[in-house]
Motif scaffolding. Structure first.
Motif, short mmCIF file in Angstrom:
data_model
loop_
_atom_site.label_atom_id
_atom_site.label_comp_id
_atom_site.label_asym_id
_atom_site.label_seq_id
_atom_site.Cartn_x
_atom_site.Cartn_y
_atom_site.Cartn_z
N ASN A 135 1.95 -3.34 28.52
CA ASN A 135 1.55 -2.21 27.70
C ASN A 135 1.83 -2.54 26.24
O ASN A 135 2.98 -2.67 25.84
N SER A 136 0.78 -2.71 25.47
CA SER A 136 0.94 -3.10 24.07
C SER A 136 0.44 -1.98 23.16
O SER A 136 -0.39 -1.16 23.56
N SER A 137 0.96 -1.99 21.93
CA SER A 137 0.57 -0.96 20.97
C SER A 137 0.09 -1.59 19.68
O SER A 137 0.64 -2.59 19.22
N VAL A 138 -0.95 -1.00 19.13
CA VAL A 138 -1.46 -1.38 17.82
C VAL A 138 -1.28 -0.18 16.91
O VAL A 138 -1.71 0.93 17.23
N TYR A 139 -0.61 -0.41 15.78
CA TYR A 139 -0.33 0.66 14.84
C TYR A 139 -1.16 0.43 13.58
O TYR A 139 -1.06 -0.61 12.94
N VAL A 140 -1.96 1.43 13.22
CA VAL A 140 -2.90 1.30 12.13
C VAL A 140 -2.37 2.01 10.89
O VAL A 140 -1.81 3.11 10.97
N CYS A 141 -2.53 1.36 9.74
CA CYS A 141 -2.18 1.99 8.47
C CYS A 141 -3.30 1.74 7.47
O CYS A 141 -4.28 1.07 7.78
N LEU A 190 -7.53 7.02 8.70
CA LEU A 190 -8.05 8.39 8.64
C LEU A 190 -9.50 8.46 9.10
O LEU A 190 -10.08 9.56 9.13
N ASN A 191 -10.09 7.31 9.42
CA ASN A 191 -11.48 7.26 9.87
C ASN A 191 -11.49 7.39 11.40
O ASN A 191 -11.28 6.43 12.12
N ASP A 192 -11.72 8.61 11.88
CA ASP A 192 -11.62 8.88 13.32
C ASP A 192 -12.59 8.04 14.13
O ASP A 192 -12.25 7.56 15.22
N TYR A 193 -13.79 7.85 13.62
CA TYR A 193 -14.78 7.07 14.37
C TYR A 193 -14.37 5.61 14.46
O TYR A 193 -14.49 4.98 15.51
N ALA A 207 -15.98 10.28 5.14
CA ALA A 207 -14.82 11.00 5.64
C ALA A 207 -14.87 11.13 7.16
O ALA A 207 -15.83 11.64 7.72
N GLY A 208 -13.83 10.61 7.81
CA GLY A 208 -13.74 10.70 9.26
C GLY A 208 -14.72 9.81 9.99
O GLY A 208 -14.75 9.80 11.22
N GLY A 209 -15.57 9.10 9.25
CA GLY A 209 -16.59 8.26 9.90
C GLY A 209 -17.74 9.05 10.48
O GLY A 209 -18.49 8.54 11.31
N THR A 210 -17.91 10.30 10.01
CA THR A 210 -18.95 11.16 10.60
C THR A 210 -20.36 10.64 10.33
O THR A 210 -21.25 10.77 11.19
N TRP A 211 -20.57 10.06 9.16
CA TRP A 211 -21.90 9.53 8.85
C TRP A 211 -22.20 8.33 9.74
O TRP A 211 -23.30 8.21 10.30
N ASN A 244 4.00 7.60 7.32
CA ASN A 244 2.61 7.98 7.13
C ASN A 244 1.78 6.75 6.76
O ASN A 244 2.16 5.99 5.87
N PRO A 245 0.64 6.53 7.44
CA PRO A 245 -0.15 5.32 7.20
C PRO A 245 -0.66 5.18 5.77
O PRO A 245 -0.96 4.07 5.32
N ALA A 246 -0.75 6.28 5.04
CA ALA A 246 -1.26 6.22 3.68
C ALA A 246 -0.30 5.54 2.71
O ALA A 246 -0.71 5.06 1.65
#
Length: 442
Positions: free
Chosen positions: A363-369, A374-377, A275-279, A400-402
């Motif tokens: 200026n370019s944008s990458v949109y993640v889904c 949801l992995n912050d790291y 979760a969140g990439g904390t590990w 919503n990316p989900a």
């Protein structure tokens, strides 16, 4: 998992209204006489005047097998450019444990040998495939009925369900791809027509059968003002490049994502995912191991290309670690270090491809889904590898990316019903655009 919402809750939510360039001919002018009669006859059995009036359900269970997502959508025709798509309700359910266990086994070549059948269960791979097809369909039917109940939606309001099924073997180099689902059961249990088997028509005309979502990305997110890149981080990572000009859309798989991250997490912790990439963030990237993993032949292939559990799986990773330990016995590392290295592998392999299409002076944008959004790291590592881009999620574009992939299969089901192509030859390598999927009428 996102909490389900009702139509009443979301109808007045401006975030659910998206700009969509739908170049769709809802008059069915280009369908041959036989298909026209079939589709028209089916439409006459409904309460709708055309295929834009009804609702559509999209379903998705990806390579990561973390659950099944379902969405309820409504699409509009060309005459309504201000509100061409509405996301009305969403629902997710985790797989029953035994079904998930069997699906994971079927995804691995000869993986079914690891299963211990209970009394009355199958004892051969083909029998397990049949068992899982039925159980998957029963589960999908339950998900749909829960979505309808929680959103207070009548069955008669829904024109079709787009159900991709579960990919258990994807062999484009051999010309086939197997999606496991029995659409007949879903149609019977829900009373709604089902569109499934999306990949094989594309493969019949020389395509890889994947990825299919870029056509939807083009319809929903393309803009003439700038180049946009969509990065889907499911079990496998794939990109869609939407050029600002009339150049063809580009899309292909870039490598593993949650597939390896979740498998390693489940093996070494009591959790199903990091979760969140904390590990991963608690560990250190093992650079020599990263260099070894990136040598996998898939990364060097040119697009169009697609991959799955056949190429990247826990057994492959453990074999690579064994090779690494033999060659680098002096290097010490922890399981968290491996998780950090796998996260870096996902970020680096995707970014290497994205940077090929980025002009550093613009200026370019990458949109993640996908779940990886949801992995912050992981998002932080992507931004580090993409210094000339803004990395954000598709929430910035109104979705919503989900739910992006589930909405995509609702859109693909609609494309099938109206007789419009659903593949992009420049993406899949097909020699022409074709209408995808098979329809099981309710």
């Amino acid at each position: 998992m996102t909490k389900p919402v009702s139509i009443d809750d979301i109808q007045n939510n401006p975030d659910s209204d998206l700009s969509l360039d739908m170049s769709v001919d809802s008059r069915l002018d280009n369908i041959d006489d036989l298909n026209y009669a079939t589709l028209t006859d089916a439409l006459e059995q409904t309460v709708f005047e055309n295929f834009d009036d009804g609702l559509y359900i999209g379903m998705m269970s990806g390579t990561s097998l973390d659950g099944m997502d379902a969405v309820l959508c409504q699409f509009a025709g060309e005459e309504d450019s201000q509100q061409p798509m509405r996301l009305l309700a969403t629902h997710s359910q985790e797989f029953p444990p035994r079904l998930r266990e069997v699906l994971l086994a079927l995804c691995q070549p000869n993986g079914i040998q690891e299963l211990v059948p209970a009394e009355g269960e199958p004892n051969s791979e083909l029998d397990w495939f049949g068992w899982a097809s039925r159980e998957y369909a029963e589960f999908a039917s339950d998900v749909v009925n829960n979505l309808l109940q929680q959103s207070h939606t009548d069955v008669e309001s829904v024109l079709a369900i787009g159900c991709h099924g579960q990919t258990v073997r994807h062999r484009p180099q051999m010309g086939f791809s197997l999606q496991l689902v029995d659409a007949n059961i879903i149609a019977e249990r829900t009373g709604i027509s089902v569109v499934s088997d999306f990949r094989r028509r594309d493969m019949a005309v020389g395509g890889q059968g994947a990825p299919l979502v870029p056509a939807f990305h083009q319809a929903l997110f393309a803009t003439p003002d700038s180049t946009r890149i969509l990065l889907n981080l499911g079990g496998i990572a794939n990109i869609t490049v939407l050029p600002a000009n009339d150049s063809p859309v580009i899309g292909y798989d870039t490598g593993p994502a949650n597939l390896l991250l979740d498998a390693w997490t489940a093996l070494h912790t009591d959790k199903d995912y990091d979760a969140g990439g904390t590990w991963a963030q608690s560990g250190q990237v093992v650079e020599p191991l990263l260099n070894q993993l990136i040598e996998h032949p898939f990364f060097a292939r040119t697009y169009p290309k697609s991959t799955g559990r056949e190429d990247f799986n826990l057994a492959w990773l453990q074999d690579e670690l064994q090779k690494f330990d033999q060659a680098s016995a002096h290097i010490r590392y922890s399981s968290a270090d491996v998780q950090a290295t796998l996260t870096e592998l996902t970020a680096m392999s995707a970014s290497m491809q994205i940077n090929m299409f980025i002009n550093p002076h613009e200026n370019s944008s990458v949109y993640v889904c996908g779940g990886g959004a949801l992995n912050d790291y992981l998002m932080t590592r992507l931004q580090a590898h993409l210094p000339h881009c803004t990395v954000e999620t598709t929430a910035s574009l109104g979705l919503n990316p989900a739910w992006v992939e589930a909405v995509a299969f609702a859109w693909l089901a609609r494309q099938t019903l109206i007789g419009e192509t659903g593949n992009l030859p420049a993406v899949t390598g097909a020699n022409k655009g074709v209408v995808l999927g098979q329809v099981c009428f309710a």
